[in-house]
Design an enzyme around this catalytic site. Sequence first.
Site, PDB file in Angstrom:
ATOM      1  N   ARG A 134       2.576  17.111  69.410  1.00  0.00           N
ATOM      2  CA  ARG A 134       1.485  17.949  69.909  1.00  0.00           C
ATOM      3  C   ARG A 134       2.127  19.146  70.583  1.00  0.00           C
ATOM      4  O   ARG A 134       2.954  18.997  71.486  1.00  0.00           O
ATOM      5  CB  ARG A 134       0.629  17.146  70.901  1.00  0.00           C
ATOM      6  CG  ARG A 134      -0.442  17.934  71.644  1.00  0.00           C
ATOM      7  CD  ARG A 134      -1.459  18.543  70.690  1.00  0.00           C
ATOM      8  NE  ARG A 134      -2.635  19.039  71.370  1.00  0.00           N
ATOM      9  CZ  ARG A 134      -2.742  20.222  71.962  1.00  0.00           C
ATOM     10  NH1 ARG A 134      -1.705  21.038  72.007  1.00  0.00           N
ATOM     11  NH2 ARG A 134      -3.869  20.585  72.527  1.00  0.00           N
TER      12      ARG A 134
ATOM     13  N   GLU B  86     -10.830  22.543  66.550  1.00  0.00           N
ATOM     14  CA  GLU B  86     -10.692  21.273  65.826  1.00  0.00           C
ATOM     15  C   GLU B  86     -10.941  21.461  64.336  1.00  0.00           C
ATOM     16  O   GLU B  86     -11.825  22.199  63.931  1.00  0.00           O
ATOM     17  CB  GLU B  86     -11.669  20.235  66.374  1.00  0.00           C
ATOM     18  CG  GLU B  86     -11.428  19.851  67.822  1.00  0.00           C
ATOM     19  CD  GLU B  86     -10.064  19.247  68.081  1.00  0.00           C
ATOM     20  OE1 GLU B  86      -9.454  18.666  67.163  1.00  0.00           O
ATOM     21  OE2 GLU B  86      -9.594  19.354  69.226  1.00  0.00           O
TER      22      GLU B  86
ATOM     23  N   ARG C  99       1.429  10.962  71.343  1.00  0.00           N
ATOM     24  CA  ARG C  99       2.089  12.035  70.594  1.00  0.00           C
ATOM     25  C   ARG C  99       3.202  12.612  71.454  1.00  0.00           C
ATOM     26  O   ARG C  99       3.057  12.736  72.668  1.00  0.00           O
ATOM     27  CB  ARG C  99       1.093  13.140  70.234  1.00  0.00           C
ATOM     28  CG  ARG C  99      -0.044  12.668  69.351  1.00  0.00           C
ATOM     29  CD  ARG C  99      -1.051  13.750  69.094  1.00  0.00           C
ATOM     30  NE  ARG C  99      -1.716  14.155  70.331  1.00  0.00           N
ATOM     31  CZ  ARG C  99      -2.786  14.952  70.384  1.00  0.00           C
ATOM     32  NH1 ARG C  99      -3.311  15.448  69.278  1.00  0.00           N
ATOM     33  NH2 ARG C  99      -3.332  15.271  71.539  1.00  0.00           N
TER      34      ARG C  99
END
Length: 153
Positions: free
Chosen positions: A32, A40, A83
Amino acid sequence: PSTANPGAATVVRVVDGDTLVADLGTGAETIRLIGIDTPESVAPHRAVECYGHEAAARLAALVPPGTSVRLTRDVEPRDRYDRLLAYVERAEDGLFVNLALLDDGYAASFPFPPNVAHRPRFDDAERRAREAGLGLWAACGDNHVALAPDSPP
């Protein structure tokens, strides 16, 4: 990638505008990008947002599969989704990918303390892109604007 070059990784694929999968030499990790947020395009249970596909395509153009990158961490190593959190630099020319997405209007600055090493630079880049009407700022007016149900993806 090896221990002789800490942070070295190879892009496997782009997930969306602020997330990619990279091979760190010890296996693939979801990365990330720290300090930025893009609309998104693949989040479960969330609508695709204005400029989400464009942001994902831009990240894929900057670091297509096979691209060598250098990952630099900040304070926290992982987010709540496990992440790996990192600043991403393209190995061949040193392009700071997180910053490039902000400069071109594909992302908003997203400070998430304590991971704020580049916050002033990121905030300035977002402000300049907004003022210049680049990318999502012109197309959507703001980050995280839902596409109308009849809008093409």
